[in-house]
Design an enzyme around this catalytic site. Structure first.
Site, PDB file in Angstrom:
ATOM      1  N   GLU A   1       3.701   9.185  -0.701  1.00 32.27           N
ATOM      2  CA  GLU A   1       2.292   9.061  -1.099  1.00 32.27           C
ATOM      3  C   GLU A   1       1.744  10.359  -1.681  1.00 32.27           C
ATOM      4  O   GLU A   1       1.038  10.339  -2.678  1.00 32.27           O
ATOM      5  CB  GLU A   1       1.445   8.627   0.110  1.00 32.27           C
ATOM      6  CG  GLU A   1      -0.039   8.605  -0.208  1.00 32.27           C
ATOM      7  CD  GLU A   1      -0.909   8.204   0.982  1.00 32.27           C
ATOM      8  OE1 GLU A   1      -0.363   7.820   2.037  1.00 32.27           O
ATOM      9  OE2 GLU A   1      -2.142   8.267   0.833  1.00 32.27           O
TER      10      GLU A   1
ATOM     11  N   ARG B   1      -2.010   3.559  17.019  1.00 25.89           N
ATOM     12  CA  ARG B   1      -1.988   4.751  16.164  1.00 25.89           C
ATOM     13  C   ARG B   1      -3.077   5.765  16.520  1.00 25.89           C
ATOM     14  O   ARG B   1      -4.202   5.392  16.854  1.00 25.89           O
ATOM     15  CB  ARG B   1      -2.145   4.354  14.701  1.00 25.89           C
ATOM     16  CG  ARG B   1      -0.928   3.643  14.172  1.00 25.89           C
ATOM     17  CD  ARG B   1      -1.166   3.197  12.764  1.00 25.89           C
ATOM     18  NE  ARG B   1      -0.667   4.118  11.770  1.00 25.89           N
ATOM     19  CZ  ARG B   1      -1.328   4.454  10.674  1.00 25.89           C
ATOM     20  NH1 ARG B   1      -2.538   4.004  10.443  1.00 25.89           N
ATOM     21  NH2 ARG B   1      -0.790   5.261   9.788  1.00 25.89           N
TER      22      ARG B   1
ATOM     23  N   GLU C   1     -10.640   4.438   9.119  1.00 26.54           N
ATOM     24  CA  GLU C   1     -10.763   4.039   7.723  1.00 26.54           C
ATOM     25  C   GLU C   1     -11.244   2.590   7.582  1.00 26.54           C
ATOM     26  O   GLU C   1     -10.693   1.807   6.831  1.00 26.54           O
ATOM     27  CB  GLU C   1      -9.424   4.221   6.995  1.00 26.54           C
ATOM     28  CG  GLU C   1      -8.949   5.659   6.993  1.00 26.54           C
ATOM     29  CD  GLU C   1      -7.685   5.884   6.177  1.00 26.54           C
ATOM     30  OE1 GLU C   1      -7.584   6.940   5.548  1.00 26.54           O
ATOM     31  OE2 GLU C   1      -6.791   5.010   6.169  1.00 26.54           O
TER      32      GLU C   1
ATOM     33  N   ASP D   1      -2.683  14.346   7.093  1.00 26.98           N
ATOM     34  CA  ASP D   1      -2.174  13.096   6.534  1.00 26.98           C
ATOM     35  C   ASP D   1      -0.958  13.278   5.630  1.00 26.98           C
ATOM     36  O   ASP D   1      -1.108  13.259   4.411  1.00 26.98           O
ATOM     37  CB  ASP D   1      -3.305  12.399   5.755  1.00 26.98           C
ATOM     38  CG  ASP D   1      -2.975  10.961   5.421  1.00 26.98           C
ATOM     39  OD1 ASP D   1      -1.962  10.461   5.924  1.00 26.98           O
ATOM     40  OD2 ASP D   1      -3.735  10.349   4.655  1.00 26.98           O
TER      41      ASP D   1
ATOM     42  N   GLU E   1       0.854  -1.185   0.000  1.00 23.69           N
ATOM     43  CA  GLU E   1       0.000   0.000   0.000  1.00 23.69           C
ATOM     44  C   GLU E   1       0.893   1.239   0.000  1.00 23.69           C
ATOM     45  O   GLU E   1       1.795   1.368   0.830  1.00 23.69           O
ATOM     46  CB  GLU E   1      -0.916  -0.010   1.240  1.00 23.69           C
ATOM     47  CG  GLU E   1      -1.886   1.147   1.226  1.00 23.69           C
ATOM     48  CD  GLU E   1      -3.147   0.869   2.048  1.00 23.69           C
ATOM     49  OE1 GLU E   1      -3.387  -0.283   2.444  1.00 23.69           O
ATOM     50  OE2 GLU E   1      -3.906   1.842   2.275  1.00 23.69           O
TER      51      GLU E   1
HETATM   52  O1  GCW Z   1      -2.909   8.387   4.106  1.00 27.48           O
HETATM   53  C1  GCW Z   1      -3.707   7.331   4.302  1.00 27.48           C
HETATM   54  C2  GCW Z   1      -3.371   6.433   3.168  1.00 27.48           C
HETATM   55  C3  GCW Z   1      -3.792   5.022   3.426  1.00 27.48           C
HETATM   56  C4  GCW Z   1      -3.176   4.605   4.769  1.00 27.48           C
HETATM   57  C5  GCW Z   1      -3.656   5.543   5.867  1.00 27.48           C
HETATM   58  C6  GCW Z   1      -3.033   5.229   7.212  1.00 27.48           C
HETATM   59  C7  GCW Z   1      -2.440   2.442   5.413  1.00 27.48           C
HETATM   60  O2  GCW Z   1      -3.967   6.934   2.007  1.00 27.48           O
HETATM   61  O3  GCW Z   1      -3.328   4.237   2.371  1.00 27.48           O
HETATM   62  O4  GCW Z   1      -3.501   3.286   5.077  1.00 27.48           O
HETATM   63  O5  GCW Z   1      -3.291   6.829   5.531  1.00 27.48           O
HETATM   64  O6  GCW Z   1      -2.054   5.865   7.541  1.00 27.48           O
HETATM   65  O7  GCW Z   1      -3.536   4.380   7.914  1.00 27.48           O
END
Ligand code: GCW
Length: 721
Positions: A411, A342, A309, A383, A185
């Site tokens: 990312e 987290r 998420e 993020d 990922e």
């Molecule tokens: O930024 C987002 C990403 C996801 C990621 C999530 C996270 C692993 O788009 O892909 O998932 O953060 O940090 O949990």
């Protein structure tokens, strides 16, 4: 005659050293013959042999490193000895495994540097001048050896050494977002390194090289699996594979961790619930922990993404994050394991401002976590954006250890296509002042535990490693792995020192070239901010791949859309997070809050993060917001051209393979920067209704073209989006 010819050839060789092809596999550990004759000569005089008396697996890998490093750099076999019989011997060891070290009575220097610290000193032993690398434990000797080799790779003076170094952060850990099917990922460098099908019987030599590279920069831990977790990895078949990897990593001082899927007791344990207060669930995790430790005695613990998420978590059972974390923490506690929980949470009920959610959920839980729980917090409140303010949780929890989560994989910063050196981003966050305990309460002090006297400290980097030959895709992306490790060891380091070291080890020691490439690297992050999200804009990336621009994105969950974050309208641009808006500024300590709250004092580079700014607002430059915004985008594009020009000037000093690779990537980066500029300006212009100022290149296409634009060449993920 022969002699003259020889001299001529020799001079030619020295002045035009052959630059060998390099596929990047060796990273910063190249150990090529030192090309500067003066430096080489002085090292050959200072180093005439080495002694490592220890026989543990760790001593063996240290000896291998010493041998390969010295022989490569000095271009001849440097003898391994068992006694000091002349000047210039390097002795590496601990008082326990080395009679020589023990006889040197270094106890005073060794106290206080812990089990991973080391000293490197030039000293005398029965009248012979020697170099000593001494530590309390094997890991320190290995780190010290890498340090000495680094000094030589970077051509530093090693004639009078007096180095004391120990890590300021206890757990320096990579987070792999690797799935069991080997997809990664947000990975842009190929497949996962972990070849689960062939483990545990077959051990790819890359596992060893991975461990070596990490150890060379002080990384001592790794989470093998994605935080979007699969419970399968906790089944016995997989645990045996994990144990095989742990065995490879152990001599390099690296401990293995796994992600724990909160619903694992249901999925693989056949229980009806994963409620953290249910006795069967508690017993299941305890038994699972016991099983893991029976296979991997030094297993580090678990990383958990819960209630975020779509991931399962304690809140599904009306329990708190503390209930969930503590239950797993209790299971690993008898084995000295820890839980990294987290704080990247956001609820399915979209709140008024996503940036506020982690703070709101975690601050009330301060003091409620077990001693072996640490909360893992992303550097910023949204993020991993090209620029965010520091996360308001730093400094806000006084009784709970907090660790940093940086994203090394790019990312939101151009994947492995754009040249972006992330150390300045990391450094900016680490040096941000939270004012939690008055001036000077910088984030680095939260992370190294000194602010609240925390013993459990950690820094995580979501890694950019894959199975591509050069590990990271972009040759410069290796620098981000490197920088993460160095900053985890010492969060007070400067980006420029890190860049300097890395360039010298990875490319060349030619001073002019080093300075030029260093400038490129140090400017690269700001360049990217300019062409992607200037002035505090954030999360304007295309949905899904997060690679190109998508300021118009308005579909899906509201707080994942671009329009949610940019708030463009006829009045202006930016997210009002002041007291008249979402009031997220109030999560910062008063001094910081006041700075962000007031548009006059809010740093311009975060203005649109905290304020909804009128299009005609006068910026520091004297220009209106609209004009300034357009010119920032243009500056971003122009600077990518500058990067290309600078790179071209370095051509004669870089091997063709990597030179051409970077050159081609810079062409793509320029294409992308232009797309960012044109798409964003055209889109925001539909609100500002103002002309694009002079000095900004005209877009080649109209807005619809950019909205419909589909990339076909994003590494790793183009097939998915
Ligand atoms: O930024 C987002 C990403 C996801 C990621 C999530 C996270 C692993 O788009 O892909 O998932 O953060 O940090 O949990």
């Amino acid at each position: 005659m022969n002699r003259i010819l020889y001299l001529l050839l020799f001079t030619l060789f020295i002045h035009n050293p052959v630059i060998k092809a390099d596929d990047g596999y060796r990273l910063w550990l190249r150990y090529d013959l030192i090309s500067d004759p003066q430096v080489l000569g002085s090292y050959q005089r200072s180093v005439s042999g080495w002694i490592i008396e220890g026989t543990s697996p760790s001593s063996i890998v240290t000896a291998n490193e010493m041998k390969n490093g010295l022989n490569g750099l000095l271009g001849k076999n440097i003898e391994r000895l068992s006694a000091i019989k002349r000047n210039g011997i390097i002795v590496a060891g601990t008082p326990e495994n080395s009679a020589i070290i023990s006889s040197l009575k270094l106890n005073k220097q060794l106290t206080g540097i812990g089990s991973e610290g080391y000293i490197i000193i030039t000293t005398k032993y029965r009248n012979e001048k020697i170099i000593v690398i001494a530590a309390n434990k094997d890991a320190g000797v290995l780190y010290g050896t890498f340090h000495l080799l680094r000094l030589m790779e970077t051509h530093r003076d090693i004639s009078k050494l007096e180095i004391v170094s120990s890590p300021k952060v206890k757990i320096r850990i990579l987070n792999h977002w690797d799935n069991l099917n080997r997809s990664v990922e947000r990975g842009y460098a190929g497949l996962s390194l972990w070849d689960w099908n062939s483990l545990p019987d077959s051990l790819d030599p890359r596992y060893t090289d991975y461990a070596r590279a990490n150890a060379s920069i002080g990384i001592n831990a790794t989470v093998l699996t994605n935080v979007n977790a699969n419970a399968l990895v906790l089944t016995r078949d997989y645990l045996v594979k994990v144990a095989a990897l742990a065995n490879v990593f152990r001599p390099y001082g690296i401990r293995v961790y796994l992600t724990a899927r909160f619903s694992a007791p249901i999925e693989i344990g056949k229980l009806k619930t994963a409620d953290p207060l249910d006795p069967d669930v508690i017993a299941w995790w305890k038994a699972k922990a016991d099983e893991i430790y029976s296979l991997i005695p030094d297993f580090g613990g678990f990383l958990v993404k819960a209630n975020s998420e779509g991931q399962p978590g304690p809140q599904s059972y009306n329990r708190t994050h503390a209930d969930g974390a503590n239950m797993i923490a209790d299971a690993v506690a008898p084995h000295n394991g820890i839980v990294m929980w987290r704080a990247f949470v956001y609820d399915n009920n979209v709140p008024d401002d996503r940036a506020k959610q982690a703070y709101n959920e975690f601050v009330p839980l301060d003091g409620k976590f077990r001693k072996n729980v640490i909360i893992q917090v992303k550097n910023g409140p949204v993020d991993f954006q090209p620029r965010e303010p520091f996360h308001p949780l730093f400094g806000a929890m006084t009784q709970t250890p907090l660790m940093m989560e940086f994203q090394v994989t790019q990312e939101y910063l151009g994947a492995s296509v754009h040249l972006v050196f992330l150390a300045p981003l990391f450094e900016e966050c680490l040096k941000s002042d939270t004012w939690a305990k008055g001036e000077g309460s910088i984030v680095a002090k939260v992370i190294d535990g000194s602010l609240e006297n925390q013993q459990l400290t950690a820094m995580a980097g979501v890694t950019n490693i894959g199975n591509m030959r050069n590990w990271n895709g972009h040759p410069f992306a290796q620098a981000n792995w490197y920088a993460f490790g160095r900053l985890a060891w010492d969060p007070y380091l400067n980006s420029s020192d890190i860049a300097d070291e890395w360039i010298r080890m990875t490319f060349t020691n030619d001073n002019e070239t080093v300075a030029r490439i260093s400038r490129m690297m140090l400017d690269s992050r700001e360049i990217t901010v300019n062409y992607m999200t200037p002035l505090g804009l954030h999360h304007q990336m295309y949905a899904g791949h997060h690679y190109g621009p998508g300021p118009w994105v308005n579909r899906g969950r509201a707080d994942q859309t671009s329009v949610y974050f940019n708030r463009a309208d006829s009045i202006g641009l930016g997210f009002n997070r002041t007291s008249t808006g979402s009031n997220s500024v109030n999560q910062y300590f008063p001094h910081v809050r006041d700075i962000f709250e007031n548009i006059e004092t809010c740093p311009e580079n975060l203005m649109l993060w905290f304020h909804h700014v009128p299009w005609d607002y006068k910026m520091a430059s004297g220009r209106t917001l609209w004009n300034e915004l357009c010119l920032r985008y243009e500056k971003g594009v122009d600077s990518v051209k500058w990067l290309s020009d600078q790179w071209e000037l370095s051509k004669s000093k870089i091997d063709t393979e990597r030179f051409e690779a970077v050159k081609a990537l810079l062409v793509k980066q320029e294409r992308d920067a232009k797309i960012w500029r044109d798409a964003c300006i055209l889109y925001f212009q539909t609100f500002s209704k103002r002309p694009v100022p002079e000095g900004v290149e005209k877009a080649d296409h109209d807005l619809d073209y950019y909205k419909a634009y589909r990339y076909t060449d994003i590494p790793g993920i183009s097939s998915r989006f």
